[in-house]
Each structure stands twice: as structure tokens, then as C-alpha cells.
Design a protein around this motif. Structure first.
Motif, PDB file in Angstrom:
ATOM      1  N   TYR A   1       0.832  -1.315  -0.019  1.00  0.00           N
ATOM      2  CA  TYR A   1      -0.015  -0.003  -0.169  1.00  0.00           C
ATOM      3  C   TYR A   1       0.943   1.255   0.205  1.00  0.00           C
ATOM      4  N   LEU A   2       1.936   1.083   0.841  1.00  0.00           N
ATOM      5  CA  LEU A   2       2.936   2.405   1.063  1.00  0.00           C
ATOM      6  C   LEU A   2       3.471   2.482  -0.539  1.00  0.00           C
ATOM      7  N   GLU A   3       3.773   1.555  -1.206  1.00  0.00           N
ATOM      8  CA  GLU A   3       4.425   1.886  -2.490  1.00  0.00           C
ATOM      9  C   GLU A   3       3.467   2.190  -3.511  1.00  0.00           C
ATOM     10  N   SER A   4       2.295   1.672  -3.488  1.00  0.00           N
ATOM     11  CA  SER A   4       1.121   2.264  -4.338  1.00  0.00           C
ATOM     12  C   SER A   4       0.740   3.732  -4.256  1.00  0.00           C
ATOM     13  N   ASP A   5       0.715   4.132  -2.709  1.00  0.00           N
ATOM     14  CA  ASP A   5       0.387   5.537  -2.617  1.00  0.00           C
ATOM     15  C   ASP A   5       1.472   6.590  -3.049  1.00  0.00           C
ATOM     16  N   MET A   6       2.644   6.176  -2.932  1.00  0.00           N
ATOM     17  CA  MET A   6       3.846   7.065  -3.259  1.00  0.00           C
ATOM     18  C   MET A   6       3.666   7.225  -4.780  1.00  0.00           C
ATOM     19  N   ARG A   7       3.335   5.916  -5.492  1.00  0.00           N
ATOM     20  CA  ARG A   7       3.479   6.175  -6.912  1.00  0.00           C
ATOM     21  C   ARG A   7       2.188   7.089  -7.490  1.00  0.00           C
ATOM     22  N   LYS A   8       1.157   6.782  -6.888  1.00  0.00           N
ATOM     23  CA  LYS A   8      -0.415   7.451  -7.061  1.00  0.00           C
ATOM     24  C   LYS A   8       0.041   9.020  -6.907  1.00  0.00           C
ATOM     25  N   SER A   9       0.799   9.227  -5.713  1.00  0.00           N
ATOM     26  CA  SER A   9       1.049  10.664  -5.482  1.00  0.00           C
ATOM     27  C   SER A   9       1.839  11.453  -6.281  1.00  0.00           C
TER      28      SER A   9
ATOM     29  N   SER B   1       2.100  10.677  -9.418  1.00  0.00           N
ATOM     30  CA  SER B   1       1.377  10.689 -10.681  1.00  0.00           C
ATOM     31  C   SER B   1       0.458  11.847 -10.656  1.00  0.00           C
ATOM     32  N   ARG B   2      -0.215  11.916  -9.489  1.00  0.00           N
ATOM     33  CA  ARG B   2      -1.070  13.089  -9.383  1.00  0.00           C
ATOM     34  C   ARG B   2      -0.383  14.595  -9.579  1.00  0.00           C
ATOM     35  N   VAL B   3       0.759  14.704  -8.860  1.00  0.00           N
ATOM     36  CA  VAL B   3       1.519  15.789  -8.880  1.00  0.00           C
ATOM     37  C   VAL B   3       1.972  16.285 -10.419  1.00  0.00           C
ATOM     38  N   GLU B   4       2.512  14.979 -10.983  1.00  0.00           N
ATOM     39  CA  GLU B   4       2.912  15.241 -12.502  1.00  0.00           C
ATOM     40  C   GLU B   4       1.553  15.826 -13.434  1.00  0.00           C
ATOM     41  N   THR B   5       0.333  15.262 -13.177  1.00  0.00           N
ATOM     42  CA  THR B   5      -0.750  15.441 -13.819  1.00  0.00           C
ATOM     43  C   THR B   5      -1.061  16.946 -13.533  1.00  0.00           C
ATOM     44  N   VAL B   6      -1.379  17.425 -12.195  1.00  0.00           N
ATOM     45  CA  VAL B   6      -1.555  18.586 -11.868  1.00  0.00           C
ATOM     46  C   VAL B   6      -0.759  19.732 -12.507  1.00  0.00           C
ATOM     47  N   ALA B   7       0.789  19.413 -12.314  1.00  0.00           N
ATOM     48  CA  ALA B   7       1.817  20.252 -12.841  1.00  0.00           C
ATOM     49  C   ALA B   7       1.886  20.232 -14.177  1.00  0.00           C
ATOM     50  N   GLY B   8       1.571  19.004 -14.874  1.00  0.00           N
ATOM     51  CA  GLY B   8       1.609  19.122 -16.145  1.00  0.00           C
ATOM     52  C   GLY B   8       3.130  18.967 -16.663  1.00  0.00           C
ATOM     53  N   VAL B   9       3.828  18.519 -15.822  1.00  0.00           N
ATOM     54  CA  VAL B   9       5.428  18.119 -16.154  1.00  0.00           C
ATOM     55  C   VAL B   9       5.569  16.875 -15.546  1.00  0.00           C
ATOM     56  N   ALA B  10       6.331  16.030 -16.200  1.00  0.00           N
ATOM     57  CA  ALA B  10       6.838  14.870 -15.899  1.00  0.00           C
ATOM     58  C   ALA B  10       8.046  14.998 -14.939  1.00  0.00           C
ATOM     59  N   MET B  11       8.129  14.009 -13.952  1.00  0.00           N
ATOM     60  CA  MET B  11       9.373  14.156 -12.940  1.00  0.00           C
ATOM     61  C   MET B  11      10.262  13.278 -13.519  1.00  0.00           C
ATOM     62  N   ASP B  12      11.690  13.280 -12.997  1.00  0.00           N
ATOM     63  CA  ASP B  12      12.493  12.500 -13.605  1.00  0.00           C
ATOM     64  C   ASP B  12      12.133  10.800 -13.238  1.00  0.00           C
ATOM     65  N   ALA B  13      12.072   9.909 -13.954  1.00  0.00           N
ATOM     66  CA  ALA B  13      11.643   8.501 -13.757  1.00  0.00           C
ATOM     67  C   ALA B  13      12.697   7.766 -12.655  1.00  0.00           C
ATOM     68  N   ASP B  14      14.031   8.163 -13.039  1.00  0.00           N
ATOM     69  CA  ASP B  14      15.056   7.470 -12.064  1.00  0.00           C
ATOM     70  C   ASP B  14      15.022   8.127 -10.775  1.00  0.00           C
ATOM     71  N   SER B  15      14.708   9.181 -10.635  1.00  0.00           N
ATOM     72  CA  SER B  15      14.517  10.071  -9.308  1.00  0.00           C
ATOM     73  C   SER B  15      13.381   9.434  -8.309  1.00  0.00           C
ATOM     74  N   ILE B  16      12.264   9.205  -8.978  1.00  0.00           N
ATOM     75  CA  ILE B  16      11.075   8.813  -8.619  1.00  0.00           C
ATOM     76  C   ILE B  16      11.550   7.388  -7.868  1.00  0.00           C
ATOM     77  N   GLU B  17      12.064   6.582  -8.861  1.00  0.00           N
ATOM     78  CA  GLU B  17      12.227   5.150  -8.383  1.00  0.00           C
ATOM     79  C   GLU B  17      13.181   5.107  -7.258  1.00  0.00           C
TER      80      GLU B  17
END
Length: 184
Positions: free
Chosen positions: A59-67, A69-85
Motif C-alpha cells: 500500500y505504501l508503494e502504491s500510494d507514493m506512486r499515485k501521489s 502521478s497526481r503531482v505530474e498530472t496537476v503540474a503538467g510536467v513529468a518528473m525524472d523517472a529515475d529520481s522517483i524510483e
């Protein structure tokens, strides 16, 4: 406005119609999908008797990934995938090496606070429900921690229900089963 109304530029017509508001399509919904996973992660760890079948870590991993994703959607800017991982791996490692469920819950709550940036009410509810993170001495110096919000005087004065009485800020709400003074 984040909660769904249109920005008040002081010029637009103040009449309420579909062309002058966002119809609830703001960026501050009451309960997001990531918030739900944070609640499930908390419940999976707790001994509250909620009978949650699930893995708090998943659940912790899922909620971080959803969060994220939500930030990227609202900001309209993709984050660095490696930094997220890298970030998710570090948090999950902290969860894995935690000494007990109390420390694991602290990891979950910290991530919830980060994900709830801008939504102080839900962060407050998590804090008064769990007491995490431990902030040391009183977060409200020289006073008891507020366990609820007072009923507004306007409600007390105009409510026709004679059973409405003012509460104190230390009265516990129905779901607050923590002992008095558990947050100092």
C-alpha cells in the motif's frame, strides 16, 4: 481555488452558474486514491481491529506512486523517472529495516504528510489519530493538544436543536480512542 471553485479575479460575474465556476474540478479533492492507500497501509499495520487484508508495504508503494502521478498530472510536467524510483526504493528500505510496526507507521505517516502538501486538515487528522510523527515536546506550547474544533458561535446561536452545546478543544471525537494526553 484548489477545492474546486474558479479563481476570484474580482472582475468576473459573481452569479453562480456553470460558466463561472469549475464545478468541483479543482486540484484539492477531499480524498484522493493515494490517501486511500495511506489509510489502508495504516490500517494494515494497526491493531485497530479493522480486519484489513493487505500488505502495508505494498500500500505504501502504491500510494507514493499515485501521489507522484497526481503531482505530474496537476503540474503538467513529468518528473525524472529515475529520481522517483530512487526515492521510492529509499522509503521502502526505511520501511523494511524499521524495528517494529510503530516505526513502520511513522514512515507511512511521513510520506502521507508529504503527499498531503496543501491539505493541512487531513495531516492534522492523521496526527491526532496516530500521534506520528513524534514532534517532541508539545506542538502547542503551554497548553493541551486540541483534539477537535469548537462549534462556531453562529451555529450555537442559530441552531434550533436545543441539544447543541459547546465542547472544549480537548473533548475527543467519537473515533479518537487514544488516551488523554497521548500527544504532548
Amino acid at each position: 481555488y484548489p477545492a474546486g471553485g474558479a479563481y476570484d479575479d474580482g472582475v468576473s460575474n459573481t452569479n453562480s452558474n456553470s460558466s463561472s465556476n469549475l464545478g468541483g474540478a479543482g486540484i484539492h479533492p477531499i480524498l484522493t486514491s493515494s490517501f486511500t492507500d495511506f489509510l489502508l497501509a495504516e490500517a494494515a499495520l494497526s491493531s485497530s481491529g479493522l480486519s484489513i487484508n493487505g500488505d502495508a508495504r505494498a500500500y505504501l508503494e502504491s500510494d507514493m506512486r499515485k501521489s507522484f502521478s497526481r503531482v505530474e498530472t496537476v503540474a503538467g510536467v513529468a518528473m525524472d523517472a529515475d529520481s522517483i524510483e530512487d526515492y521510492i526504493a529509499e522509503v521502502l528500505n526505511n520501511f523494511d529495516i524499521a524495528a517494529d510496526d510503530s516505526v513502520r507507521l511513522s514512515v507511512i505517516i511521513k510520506e502521507f504528510y508529504i503527499a498531503s502538501f496543501g491539505n493541512s486538515l487531513e495531516a492534522y487528522n492523521f496526527y491526532r489519530r496516530t500521534g506520528f510523527p513524534n514532534l517532541g515536546s508539545s506542538v502547542v506550547p503551554n497548553t493541551d493538544f486540541p483534539r477537535n474544533l469548537l462549534i462556531p458561535e453562529s451555529e450555537l446561536n442559530t441552531n434550533e436543536n436545543e441539544n447543541v452545546i459547546q465542547i472544549t478543544r480537548t473533548d475527543q471525537v467519537f473515533w479518537d480512542t487514544n488516551p488523554a494526553g497521548f500527544i504532548e
